[in-house]
Design a protein around this motif. Structure first.
Motif, mmCIF file in Angstrom:
data_model
loop_
_atom_site.group_PDB
_atom_site.id
_atom_site.type_symbol
_atom_site.label_atom_id
_atom_site.label_comp_id
_atom_site.label_asym_id
_atom_site.label_seq_id
_atom_site.Cartn_x
_atom_site.Cartn_y
_atom_site.Cartn_z
ATOM 1 N N ASN A 20 0.879 -1.094 -0.180
ATOM 2 C CA ASN A 20 -0.010 -0.050 0.122
ATOM 3 C C ASN A 20 0.858 1.168 0.012
ATOM 4 O O ASN A 20 0.630 2.271 -0.662
ATOM 5 C CB ASN A 20 -0.787 0.004 1.165
ATOM 6 N N THR A 21 1.938 1.314 0.642
ATOM 7 C CA THR A 21 2.805 2.354 0.916
ATOM 8 C C THR A 21 3.615 2.543 -0.573
ATOM 9 O O THR A 21 3.362 3.713 -1.089
ATOM 10 C CB THR A 21 3.819 2.108 1.793
ATOM 11 N N GLN A 22 3.861 1.695 -1.334
ATOM 12 C CA GLN A 22 4.265 1.722 -2.680
ATOM 13 C C GLN A 22 3.510 2.353 -3.735
ATOM 14 O O GLN A 22 3.857 3.003 -4.284
ATOM 15 C CB GLN A 22 5.046 0.449 -3.075
ATOM 16 N N ALA A 23 2.264 1.623 -3.542
ATOM 17 C CA ALA A 23 1.247 1.988 -4.578
ATOM 18 C C ALA A 23 0.676 3.315 -4.374
ATOM 19 O O ALA A 23 0.354 4.021 -5.390
ATOM 20 C CB ALA A 23 -0.002 0.997 -4.578
ATOM 21 N N GLU A 24 0.519 3.772 -3.027
ATOM 22 C CA GLU A 24 -0.084 5.000 -2.619
ATOM 23 C C GLU A 24 1.084 6.298 -2.972
ATOM 24 O O GLU A 24 0.592 7.283 -3.421
ATOM 25 C CB GLU A 24 -0.520 5.039 -1.370
ATOM 26 N N PHE A 25 2.166 5.783 -2.786
ATOM 27 C CA PHE A 25 2.938 6.870 -3.090
ATOM 28 C C PHE A 25 3.253 7.274 -4.759
ATOM 29 O O PHE A 25 3.169 8.250 -5.115
ATOM 30 C CB PHE A 25 4.706 6.593 -2.716
ATOM 31 N N ASP A 26 3.282 6.036 -5.577
ATOM 32 C CA ASP A 26 3.072 6.270 -6.703
ATOM 33 C C ASP A 26 1.946 6.932 -7.446
ATOM 34 O O ASP A 26 2.222 7.607 -8.334
ATOM 35 C CB ASP A 26 3.070 4.888 -7.457
ATOM 36 N N ARG A 27 0.772 6.676 -6.611
ATOM 37 C CA ARG A 27 -0.194 7.344 -7.331
ATOM 38 C C ARG A 27 -0.481 8.896 -6.703
ATOM 39 O O ARG A 27 -0.639 9.670 -7.301
ATOM 40 C CB ARG A 27 -1.698 6.912 -6.523
ATOM 41 N N ALA A 28 -0.020 8.966 -5.659
ATOM 42 C CA ALA A 28 -0.063 10.517 -4.644
ATOM 43 C C ALA A 28 0.988 11.441 -5.602
ATOM 44 O O ALA A 28 0.782 12.559 -5.525
ATOM 45 C CB ALA A 28 -0.094 10.549 -3.162
ATOM 46 N N TYR A 29 2.335 10.670 -5.640
ATOM 47 C CA TYR A 29 3.284 11.560 -6.425
ATOM 48 C C TYR A 29 2.763 12.514 -7.611
ATOM 49 O O TYR A 29 3.054 13.274 -7.990
ATOM 50 C CB TYR A 29 4.512 10.915 -6.845
ATOM 51 N N ARG A 30 1.991 11.447 -8.345
ATOM 52 C CA ARG A 30 1.584 12.430 -9.751
ATOM 53 C C ARG A 30 0.414 13.166 -9.443
ATOM 54 O O ARG A 30 0.351 14.408 -10.134
ATOM 55 C CB ARG A 30 0.950 11.081 -10.697
ATOM 56 N N SER A 31 -0.146 13.089 -8.314
ATOM 57 C CA SER A 31 -1.326 14.030 -8.014
ATOM 58 C C SER A 31 -0.701 15.268 -7.559
ATOM 59 O O SER A 31 -0.769 16.640 -7.706
ATOM 60 C CB SER A 31 -2.175 13.380 -7.158
ATOM 61 N N ILE A 32 0.478 15.150 -6.798
ATOM 62 C CA ILE A 32 1.189 16.051 -6.178
ATOM 63 C C ILE A 32 1.861 17.142 -7.131
ATOM 64 O O ILE A 32 1.872 18.446 -7.046
ATOM 65 C CB ILE A 32 1.809 15.760 -4.906
ATOM 66 N N SER A 33 2.537 16.387 -7.772
ATOM 67 C CA SER A 33 3.585 16.989 -8.906
ATOM 68 C C SER A 33 2.887 17.779 -10.231
ATOM 69 O O SER A 33 3.433 18.704 -10.479
ATOM 70 C CB SER A 33 4.637 16.072 -9.624
ATOM 71 N N GLN A 34 1.571 17.425 -10.225
ATOM 72 C CA GLN A 34 0.904 18.180 -11.196
ATOM 73 C C GLN A 34 -0.275 19.083 -10.686
ATOM 74 O O GLN A 34 -0.979 19.958 -11.426
ATOM 75 C CB GLN A 34 0.087 17.055 -12.241
ATOM 76 N N ASP A 35 -0.155 19.244 -9.225
ATOM 77 C CA ASP A 35 -1.274 20.111 -8.669
ATOM 78 C C ASP A 35 -0.711 21.669 -8.844
ATOM 79 O O ASP A 35 0.313 22.053 -8.473
ATOM 80 C CB ASP A 35 -1.645 19.803 -7.280
ATOM 81 N N LYS A 36 -1.597 22.407 -9.395
ATOM 82 C CA LYS A 36 -1.236 23.928 -9.628
ATOM 83 C C LYS A 36 -1.205 24.634 -8.357
ATOM 84 O O LYS A 36 -0.645 25.663 -8.383
ATOM 85 C CB LYS A 36 -2.430 24.663 -10.355
ATOM 86 N N ASN A 37 -1.635 24.248 -7.065
ATOM 87 C CA ASN A 37 -1.481 24.855 -5.996
ATOM 88 C C ASN A 37 -0.151 24.739 -5.306
ATOM 89 O O ASN A 37 0.238 25.364 -4.700
ATOM 90 C CB ASN A 37 -2.546 24.274 -4.997
ATOM 91 N N TYR A 38 0.637 23.594 -5.750
ATOM 92 C CA TYR A 38 1.827 23.436 -5.440
ATOM 93 C C TYR A 38 2.822 24.247 -6.348
ATOM 94 O O TYR A 38 4.246 24.084 -5.700
ATOM 95 C CB TYR A 38 2.107 22.081 -5.170
ATOM 96 N N ARG A 39 2.609 24.382 -7.244
ATOM 97 C CA ARG A 39 3.691 25.043 -8.378
ATOM 98 C C ARG A 39 4.439 26.236 -7.630
ATOM 99 O O ARG A 39 3.755 27.022 -7.021
ATOM 100 C CB ARG A 39 2.975 25.653 -9.715
#
Length: 382
Positions: free
Chosen positions: A278-297
């Motif tokens: 779960n840690t591996q899969a969730e990091f893979d999923r959330a990384y893509r969400s975080i790295s593309q989120d305009k609020n974090y740019r």
């Protein structure tokens, strides 16, 4: 994530634990000092935790508040799932940003087993599953695997092998089921059909493939017909289930685990293996969400994932002893620099940082101060 069958075991095997852990009281100040090294501004860092709701996750939250000087934002959902729709609010609550994600698993130091945790507040300090959400998710699959181990039998002969399969493994009508890789187990004719040697009321007996027969010869002697048991390895089966109805994300944990489930149910420590997956899969999923989120740019951000090992407390202890095993991290700086750190590099980076934090918040003093201010506000007219 685990959609390439032959790579699942390799991926899980890359999650190293021995000599890769930190005491939480050591991990958090190291993380804080790493953030300072990256250029984060003290007093302007908003941490966020993405943990399960379990009470055993309280101590890590306290330490995050102590070292970062503020109560962390909450990115977490039950089972150690990241709420990816909360990035915007988190970004608005601080100048520099840190997210710590962790799945968790209990550990009983008396039996040396993973997956249970002593609940001090319960009657008789009873032990129960930890993480409960992971246990509830994998329990059906564990039961299905155990049924298959009992209801698939192997009959070794001098020069061949016969295998008897429960009829449910020959049907594709079940919406949720353990599915055998029949092409690896049962001989097919030239038309690709499987022809039974004999038919019973609830099962069929087939000639096994030569490869399967050779594999079974490691477990069984000729002339002994017996249940396949733990000789049913992950390479011989998978699971089928429909997750299309998961419109609210409530089955995200199951989505994370389904591809790795054959390795989870055959593991000596299923709860530990599931938490790692779960840690591996969730990091893979959330990384893509975080790295593309305009609020974090254009912001300084560290997103770090790992595994919490909750060591069951004795009746005399107040809090759980938690160990943190880092898995991977994503670093994004205001300068535009972005990079990932895999487990070896991440562990080395944290280990190189000081475990001392002179800027940590004295919680007792802060709480006492709040109590004094509370007395003042009691006299206000509202």
């Amino acid at each position: 994530m685990y959609n390439v069958h032959q790579n699942v075991q390799a991926s899980l095997g890359h999650f190293r634990m021995e000599d890769y852990w930190f005491r939480y009281s050591s991990f958090v100040p190291r993380l804080y000092n790493w953030c300072l090294d990256l250029g984060f501004e003290p007093g302007k860092i908003m941490p966020s935790r993405a943990f399960c709701s379990d009470e055993s996750q309280g101590y890590p939250i306290i330490l995050l508040a102590k070292h970062f000087g503020t109560f962390p934002f909450n990115h977490g959902q039950v089972g150690g799932i990241m709420a990816c729709d909360r990035h915007g609010p988190h970004a608005h609550h601080g100048k520099d940003l840190v997210i710590v994600h962790a799945s968790h698993v209990g550990y009983d130091p008396e039996t040396y087993t993973f997956g249970t945790y002593r609940r001090i507040q319960s009657v008789n300090h009873r032990c129960s599953s930890n993480c409960g959400k992971i246990h509830a998710t994998i329990n059906w699959y564990l039961n299905e695997y155990e049924f298959a181990c009992r209801n698939i039998t192997v009959d070794m002969r001098a020069d061949h092998c016969r295998v008897t399969l429960d009829n449910q493994y020959l049907s594709r009508s079940r919406e949720r089921s353990l599915v055998l890789h029949l092409e690896k187990i049962v001989e097919h004719n030239l038309d690709g059909e499987v022809i039974p040697l004999s038919i019973q009321s609830t099962s069929r007996t087939f000639m096994a493939t030569q490869t399967f027969c050779q594999h079974m010869s490691w477990f069984f002697k000729a002339g002994e017909r017996q249940p396949i048991g733990d000789a049913l390895l992950p390479e011989y089966f998978t699971f089928h289930t429909s997750l299309r109805e998961d419109v609210d994300g409530s089955r995200q944990l199951e989505q994370n685990l389904i591809g790795a489930m054959p390795w989870i149910v055959t593991s000596a420590e299923p709860m530990l293996t599931a938490a790692q997956a779960n840690t591996q899969a969730e990091f893979d999923r959330a990384y893509r969400s975080i790295s593309q989120d305009k609020n974090y740019r254009g912001r300084n951000l560290v997103y770090l994932a790992g595994l919490h090992v909750d060591i069951s407390p004795s009746p005399e202890q107040t809090f759980v002893l938690t160990k943190f095993i880092p898995w991977a991290a994503y670093v994004q700086l205001a300068s535009g620099e972005r990079y990932l750190l895999e487990q070896d590099a991440l562990f080395a980076k944290l280990n190189a940082c000081s475990s001392e934090n002179p800027q940590q918040l004295p919680l007792d003093d802060a709480i006492h101060m709040m109590e004094e201010e509370e007395e003042i506000y009691l006299h206000l007219p509202y």
